[in-house]
Design an enzyme around this catalytic site. Structure first.
Site, PDB file in Angstrom:
ATOM      1  N   ASP A  53       6.387  -3.828  10.331  1.00  0.00           N
ATOM      2  CA  ASP A  53       5.170  -3.741  10.478  1.00  0.00           C
ATOM      3  C   ASP A  53       4.503  -3.821  11.711  1.00  0.00           C
ATOM      4  OD1 ASP A  53       4.072  -6.640   8.917  1.00  0.00           O
ATOM      5  OD2 ASP A  53       5.536  -6.085  10.349  1.00  0.00           O
ATOM      6  N   ARG A  73       0.644  -1.263   0.039  1.00  0.00           N
ATOM      7  CA  ARG A  73      -0.133  -0.119   0.009  1.00  0.00           C
ATOM      8  C   ARG A  73       0.922   1.255   0.196  1.00  0.00           C
ATOM      9  NH1 ARG A  73      -4.587   0.648   4.288  1.00  0.00           N
ATOM     10  NH2 ARG A  73      -2.590   0.243   5.799  1.00  0.00           N
ATOM     11  N   SER A  89       8.227  -4.925   6.113  1.00  0.00           N
ATOM     12  CA  SER A  89       7.858  -5.948   7.047  1.00  0.00           C
ATOM     13  C   SER A  89       8.933  -7.355   6.831  1.00  0.00           C
ATOM     14  CB  SER A  89       6.335  -6.521   7.063  1.00  0.00           C
ATOM     15  OG  SER A  89       5.746  -5.312   6.765  1.00  0.00           O
TER      16      SER A  89
END
Ligand code: 0WK
Ligand code: BGC
Ligand code: BGC
Length: 962
Positions: free
Chosen positions: A702, A588, A648
């Protein structure tokens, strides 16, 4: 008023106020039943004088022949049932059946419609040696059989059997006595058989109305047919038998299945052109079972397939339908029976009652001087003295008058020829009615089958069993003839059961044994996934140990990476920030506007596998392409906003904006990245893409982004948890405990990278062969062992490997390995969340699995559900053990008795799985009782967190600059 009286036909105890003069007009039921009382006082035992006076022969005034024939006509006429009456019974019974199937409780359905857990008719492949115990089918006797199923069509081994008479006091005594008697008979029978004493499998044919909750669990609803043992109704009769066999202690017998005798009869019928789908028993009692559409049985959560339902039509009673055909003799019989008011329909058909009905009629006609010159015998006046065998023989035209004469003499009577002829007529009247009523009921079942199968013409085979069917000369022919009359559109073939259902019970037992064996194999396969408290506490302790080592910078499977995030947001952050969120299901790009609140605009972009596993340059160029596309769409082109990068993957951070990728995880494997500073890789890509200004301020994991994002709402949020494609956790550690980072005061967020926990083998004791298969097939074998037992990328694969294993054992899908199931990643982890959802009925579970092209039976569906539950439960518990370790670490860091802390959580598995989050919380409560842990599901993902980290960094940079 009329209806209410008939309403009590169920238990016709004529209320005193209804003595003869009152009831005269009431009970002249249309169709010409003579007034009841005319008979009552001359029928029941109380109607007959007792003792000598009763046995006296009338001195004078035997009825004139004309009167006696009218008397006989009156009497026999009562047993005449019209087609209209039979059709009314057929319709009424069908109504009650469908009412009960719908689970409609009021008015209480007249029949029970009990599901039997038998879901299919025999395949013929069943094989093995089985002991069968039959109790209740043939009244005061039980039978033990040794049945060998060869599994070869047409190859039949004759069962060996022995019958034992059950003493009256046992049939009416304590339940334990009855079951001990049964266990003794079993031993006595087996003593005579050349069999081992071990591992015997027994099928229990228990012919009474029972609520079954499994093939080997059945609770007796109520006794019928002359049985009335105490302490059994409401009990599981399989357990009572197991206890008795245990007490007997002679043989090790495993009671595998309990079935109703009608089911045994249906399952035992020889496989002809079409399998029997109806099982009819008329012996001492009567009942029928048939294969009903599972979707139409409300109590079952099934929509496909069929299930055998025991109708228990013996209890059928309906004023309008049965009232007109019930005679005074029926009321007397019921009144004097062990269970007045119950089993009214059975008492007009069952072999236990036919003899008694004949006796009552004969006694009545004798009393009226029509028979035996009015001289009854003690036997004729004794309840139960005329047996089914007597009736069957006396009615049998081939028996001849001599045989009838002999039987009546045995009953102490001195019959004349006219008596013999009249007795035969009485037997015929009683039995004809029984066969016709049975036919009306069977026609109702056939109509039901037609309805549920939506077939105009139904072709069906009915297995028949029971001594009334087998021994009564005309019963079956009347039955068949009447069925054809009442159900002309049904082509019915009647298949007499070869051995009274013993083979059928063995068939069900074979299926039950197979299912039980499958269940054992399933339990053995899933046992390693069922972690107990000690195992979880051990994981917690091992994680604590690995954390301590990692923090000290010692070799540990937990790298405990400092993130350079020292504080959670304090709400004073302000500004617009770009954020990237890479590493989860979706990539995203976000625009995060921080004012007094946080507004987010984001766009999801895909990372094709070819890019994720291509070159690093390709990956980062793709990322920058997405950023540019996002900027254009958001009108941000040319603006250089501070950017926070949620990356992440395990990174050794050298600063907030410097993170060296240690190794890829979760299916990423872009080249030339590991060991590189990913912020530099991003900046180089930005540079390669001229005309783009981006100020990469921070790189966060993350877990950190999620903690920060939730910390913005709840300052107690000091732990970040991801359970998605991958899994990981971070938390605010005391800086003094973090080796390699200067400073003794304050906190630093530590990215634990707990996905790698156990890579040192510390989890091998918990790891199963299925975990090993998943690990070996992964692109990073031996790595991320903890993650591979918990996270979404792997759970589906673990399940798939277990299903393959169970299929290879023949436990699932009839042992048929399907190409689809051999396909990697075909069983998505989201299927677990769907399959385990409480709102999904089994049928929907089946639909998911059938889309995978898996040939399912209902048992398979249940087993797949259990496999999913075991795998996700272990994952949640392991995750909970990890969170408990972290929470306890913080509590001890701060020397607190009790700690209240919040955990910011994100990740598809945690968010979408119906039970995962509650199992994690329950495990934390169990393993960290002094920590009150609140789980906060992150709404905006870690992109917001990355922007907040960037905002904090900018604020701190701002404050140092001024
Ligand atoms: C959403 C977060 C992202 C994280 C993801 C993990 O914004 O940073 O990586 O959750 O869950 P997944 O998408 O792997 O299920
Ligand atoms: C029982 C049934 C049984 C039937 C035939 C009835 O009394 O309730 O369960 O199938 O007799 O034996
Ligand atoms: C990565 C972690 C990440 C986790 C959750 C793991 O595979 O190593 O850095 O936090 O997945 O996305």
């Amino acid at each position: 008023m009329f209806v209410s009286l008939l309403g009590t036909l169920g238990c016709l105890t004529l209320p005193d106020e209804l003595r003869p003069e009152e009831s005269d007009q009431l009970l002249c039921v249309p169709g010409g039943q003579p007034p009841l009382w005319k008979f009552m006082d001359s029928i029941g035992s109380e109607g007959l004088q007792q003792g000598e006076e009763a046995l006296s022969c009338p001195e004078e005034g035997l009825p004139r022949p004309s009167d006696s024939s009218e008397l006989v006509q009156d009497c026999l006429q009562q047993f005449k049932v019209t087609v209209a009456q039979l059709q009314q019974i057929q319709a009424s019974l069908l109504g009650s059946m469908e009412q009960a199937l719908r689970g409609q409780a009021s008015p209480v359905p007249a029949v029970r419609m009990l599901p039997t857990y038998v879901g299919s008719t025999p395949h013929g492949t069943e094989q093995g040696d089985f002991v069968v115990l039959e109790l209740g089918a043939t009244g005061a006797s039980l039978r033990v059989l040794w049945v060998t199923l060869t599994g070869i069509e047409g190859h039949r081994v004759e069962p060996r059997s022995q019958e034992f008479v059950i003493p009256q006091d046992v049939m009416l005594g304590a339940g334990q006595q009855l079951f001990d008697f049964a266990a003794r008979c079993l031993s006595e029978f087996l003593d005579a058989q050349p069999v081992s004493k071990q591992g015997l499998q027994l099928g229990f044919s228990f012919s009474f109305p029972c609520h079954q909750t499994g093939l080997d669990r059945s609770t007796l609803i109520s006794w019928t047919k002359g049985f009335r043992c105490s302490g059994v109704e409401g009990q599981d009769v399989v357990q009572l038998l197991r206890d008795a066999i245990q007490r007997q202690g002679a043989y090790n017998i495993n009671v595998v299945a309990v079935v109703n005798d009608t089911v045994g009869t249906m399952m035992g019928c020889e496989l002809g052109a079409r399998p029997c789908e109806v099982g009819l028993v008329v012996d001492t009692g009567t009942n029928v079972c048939y294969m009903e559409e599972a979707r139409d049985v409300a109590v079952l959560d099934e929509d496909r397939g069929r299930v055998c339902v025991s109708v228990e039509w013996g209890s059928f009673s309906d004023d309008r339908a049965l009232g007109p055909v019930l005679t005074a003799f029926d009321h007397t019989l019921d009144h004097e029976s062990l269970n007045p008011g119950a089993q009214r329909f059975e008492k007009m058909i069952g072999g236990l009652y036919l003899g008694e009905l004949v006796r009552l009629v004969l006694a009545h006609l004798t009393r009226r001087g029509v028979l035996f010159r009015g001289c009854p015998s003690p036997a004729l006046l004794s309840q139960g003295s005329v047996l089914l065998e007597h009736v069957a023989e006396m009615e049998d035209p081939s028996a001849g008058a001599a045989r009838v004469h002999a039987i009546l003499q045995d009953l102490g009577l001195s019959p004349e020829a006219s008596d013999v002829e009249l007795v035969q007529r009485v037997c015929a009247a009683v039995c004809t009615r029984a066969a016709q009523l049975c036919a009306a009921a069977l026609a109702a079942v056939l109509s039901r089958l037609q309805h549920s199968r939506e077939q105009q013409t139904l072709q069906v085979a009915v297995a028949t069993g029971g001594r009334v069917c087998e021994r009564h000369p005309r019963f079956c022919s009347i039955l068949q003839g009447t069925v054809m009359l009442l159900a002309p559109e049904c082509d019915v073939s009647f298949i007499p059961s070869a051995d009274g259902g013993g083979r059928g019970v063995a068939m069900v037992t074979a299926v039950a044994a197979r299912l039980a064996a499958h269940r054992r194999l399933l339990e053995e396969t899933l046992a390693p996934f069922r972690l107990n408290h000690d195992q979880l506490a051990a994981v917690q302790a091992q994680m604590r140990e690995a954390m301590a080592k990692g923090l000290r910078g010692e070799a540990s499977s937990l790298r405990m990476l400092p993130t350079y995030v020292r504080a959670t947001p304090d709400g004073s952050e302000r500004g617009d920030f770009l954020a990237l969120d890479l590493g989860g299901t979706n990539f995203r790009v976000l625009l995060v506007r921080v004012t007094t609140c946080v507004q987010i605009t984001s766009q999801i972009y895909s990372i094709p596998e070819s890019v994720a596993q291509g070159s690093g340059q390709q990956l980062f160029d793709h990322i920058v392409d997405c950023i540019v596309d996002f900027q254009q769409k958001q009108g941000l082109s040319g603006q250089s906003l501070p950017l926070g990068f949620t990356f992440s993957f395990p990174c050794k951070q050298l600063g907030l904006d410097q993170g060296i990728l240690l190794n890829w995880t979760k299916g990423f494997n872009a080249s030339d990245c590991e060991g590189q500073d990913v912020v530099s890789l991003l900046r180089e890509a930005i540079t390669r893409r001229q005309a783009v200004e981006l100020n990469v301020v921070a790189i966060v994991n993350d877990t950190v982004g999620t903690m920060m994002s939730c910390g913005y709402e709840d300052p107690r949020c000091e732990i970040g948890l991801i359970v998605g494609t991958g899994t990981n956790a971070c938390y605010m550690e005391e800086l003094r405990n973090v080796a390699g980072v200067p400073g003794d005061s304050g906190h630093m967020c530590i990215n634990m990278e707990w996905g790698a926990f156990g890579d040192d083998g510390s989890l091998d004791t918990l790891s199963t062969c299925f975990d090993a298969s998943v690990d070996q097939a992964s692109i990073n074998p031996g790595k991320q062992r903890f993650e591979k037992m918990i996270s979404g990328m792997y759970l589906g694969e673990i399940v798939r490997h277990i299903l393959l294993h169970l299929t290879s054992l023949g436990v699932l899908f009839r042992g048929q390995q399907t190409q689809r199931l051999q396909t990697r990643d075909i069983f998505k982890t989201k299927f677990l969340s769907e399959i385990e959802s409480d709102s999904l009925a089994l049928r929907q579970v089946r639909a998911i699995l059938e889309d995978l092209g898996l040939p399912l039976t209902s048992d398979d569906t249940l087993m797949v559900l259990e496999v999913c539950q075991a795998v996700s439960q272990r994952a949640a518990q392991l995750c909970g053990a990890g969170v408990a370790a972290v929470a306890e670490k913080i509590r001890e860091n701060r020397g607190l008795e009790e700690l209240a802390v919040s955990v910011g959580v994100d990740g598809t598995l945690y968010k979408l799985h119906p039970h995962f989050s509650s199992l994690v919380a329950a495990t934390v409560r169990e393993l960290a009782p002094h920590c009150a842990v609140t789980f906060l599901q992150s709404e905006d993902g870690s992109g917001k967190g990355a922007a907040l980290v960037t905002a904090v960094a900018c604020r701190l940079a701002q404050s140092t600059r001024v």
